[in-house]
Design an enzyme around this catalytic site. Structure first.
Site, PDB file in Angstrom:
ATOM      1  CD  GLU A 142      -2.836  -1.472   2.197  1.00  0.00           C
ATOM      2  OE1 GLU A 142      -4.080  -1.421   1.929  1.00  0.00           O
ATOM      3  OE2 GLU A 142      -2.363  -1.183   3.510  1.00  0.00           O
ATOM      4  CG  ASP A 199     -11.965  -7.632  -0.839  1.00  0.00           C
ATOM      5  OD1 ASP A 199     -10.933  -7.094  -0.587  1.00  0.00           O
ATOM      6  OD2 ASP A 199     -12.971  -7.627  -0.166  1.00  0.00           O
TER       7      ASP A 199
HETATM    8  N1  ADE Z   1      -9.219  -4.872   3.117  1.00  0.00           N
HETATM    9  C1  ADE Z   1      -9.526  -5.171   1.902  1.00  0.00           C
HETATM   10  N2  ADE Z   1     -10.486  -5.925   1.795  1.00  0.00           N
HETATM   11  C2  ADE Z   1     -11.005  -6.241   3.141  1.00  0.00           C
HETATM   12  C3  ADE Z   1     -12.038  -6.920   3.563  1.00  0.00           C
HETATM   13  N3  ADE Z   1     -12.755  -7.633   2.850  1.00  0.00           N
HETATM   14  N4  ADE Z   1     -12.253  -7.016   4.809  1.00  0.00           N
HETATM   15  C4  ADE Z   1     -11.393  -6.230   5.450  1.00  0.00           C
HETATM   16  N5  ADE Z   1     -10.344  -5.552   5.236  1.00  0.00           N
HETATM   17  C5  ADE Z   1     -10.219  -5.410   4.007  1.00  0.00           C
END
Ligand code: ADE
Length: 236
Positions: A11, A197
Site C-alpha cells: 500500500e 474485493d
Molecule cells: N481490506 C481489503 N478487503 C477487506 C475486507 N474484505 N475486509 C477487511 N479489510 C479489507
C-alpha cells in the site's frame, strides 16, 4: 509536512518509489521514511494491519514528526453494491464496526463514555481529494462512511449485517482507529481506499492479485493531494 500511512508494504510501495532525499526516521515504535515528494515534505510509513497498529502508528508519527495533516490509504472490501473493484472511496467519516457494548445499552459501534464514535475526515482535504481525483482519473471518488474492524470480512451475511447496521461504503481494518487518534490530537485527517474485493467468500482468493494495482490508485491520489497542498510546505 504530510504523513502518509498504509497498513501493508504494497500500500505504500508506490509512494516510496516517488520520494526523493529519503531519510529513515525512528518515531517511537515505528520507522518512517522522511523526504520529499514532488518537492513537498512528506513522511511515509507502514503501520501494520489492524486497529491497534494503526492507532499506534498515528500517535507515534504525531508525537515524533508533528505532521500538519495525515493521510491513511490502502485497499478495502466493498459493502455498497454500486462500487466496482478498483473504485476509489474517500471517507467522509469512519467508525469501528466491531465496537459492541450493546448489552450495556450503547448503540452498535458506539464507544462507551466517549463523546465521539464516528470520526469525520477533514472537509478541506476531502475537497482537495475530489479535485485531484477528477484531474487524475476523470471522475470523482465515492464519498461516505468507511467501517473498520479487526477482521477481514469475507462473507455475504456479514456484508449485509454491516450495511444494515451502519450503512457504510466499504470495510477495512485500520481507518477509524487512525481517524480517532488524529481527531483526539486535532490533526486534519483523510482516509482513501481503493476497492480490492467485495468482502464476500471470493475475497481471499482475489486479494493478492488485486492488491498491487488497487493500492497504486490510492497512492497516486495521495501523491496528487500532497502536490496540490501549499499549506503543508513546512520544515520539520
Ligand atoms: N481490506 C481489503 N478487503 C477487506 C475486507 N474484505 N475486509 C477487511 N479489510 C479489507
Amino acid at each position: 509536512m504530510v504523513a502518509i500511512i498504509g497498513a501493508m508494504d504494497e500500500e505504500i510501495a508506490e509512494l516510496l518509489q516517488g520520494m526523493e532525499a529519503v531519510d529513515v526516521r525512528r518515531a517511537g515504535p515505528v520507522e518512517a521514511r522522511v523526504g520529499r515528494m514532488d518537492g513537498r515534505p512528506v513522511a511515509v510509513l507502514k503501520s501494520g494491519v489492524g486497529k491497534v497498529n494503526a492507532a499506534l502508528a498515528v500517535q507515534a508519527v504525531i508525537d515524533h514528526l508533528r505532521p500538519q495533516a495525515l493521510l491513511f490509504l490502502g485497499v478495502a472490501g466493498a459493502l455498497d453494491p454500486a462500487l466496482e473493484i478498483g473504485d476509489l472511496v474517500v471517507a467522509e467519516d469512519a467508525l469501528q464496526h466491531d465496537v459492541d457494548a450493546t448489552p450495556l445499552g450503547f448503540r452498535p459501534g458506539e464507544i462507551p463514555f466517549e463523546p465521539v464514535s464516528v470520526f469525520p475526515a477533514d472537509p478541506r482535504l476531502i475537497r482537495r481529494a475530489m479535485t485531484a481525483a477528477e484531474a487524475l482519473f476523470g471522475r470523482r471518488p465515492a464519498v461516505g462512511r468507511v467501517l473498520s474492524g479487526d477482521r477481514f470480512v469475507a462473507d455475504r451475511e456479514m456484508v449485509k449485517a454491516l450495511r444494515e447496521r451502519f450503512g457504510g461504503l466499504c470495510v477495512e481494518m485500520e481507518g477509524a482507529a487512525a481517524a480517532q487518534v488524529a481527531h483526539k490530537n486535532g490533526v486534519p485527517f483523510l482516509l482513501i481506499r481503493t476497492i480490492s474485493d467485495r468482502a464476500d467468500g471470493a475475497a481471499p482468493a482475489d486479494f493478492p492479485a488485486f492488491l498491487k494495482e488497487a493500492a497504486g490508485r490510492s497512492a497516486a491520489l495521495a501523491r496528487a493531494i500532497v502536490r496540490s497542498a501549499e499549506e503543508f510546505e513546512h520544515a520539520f
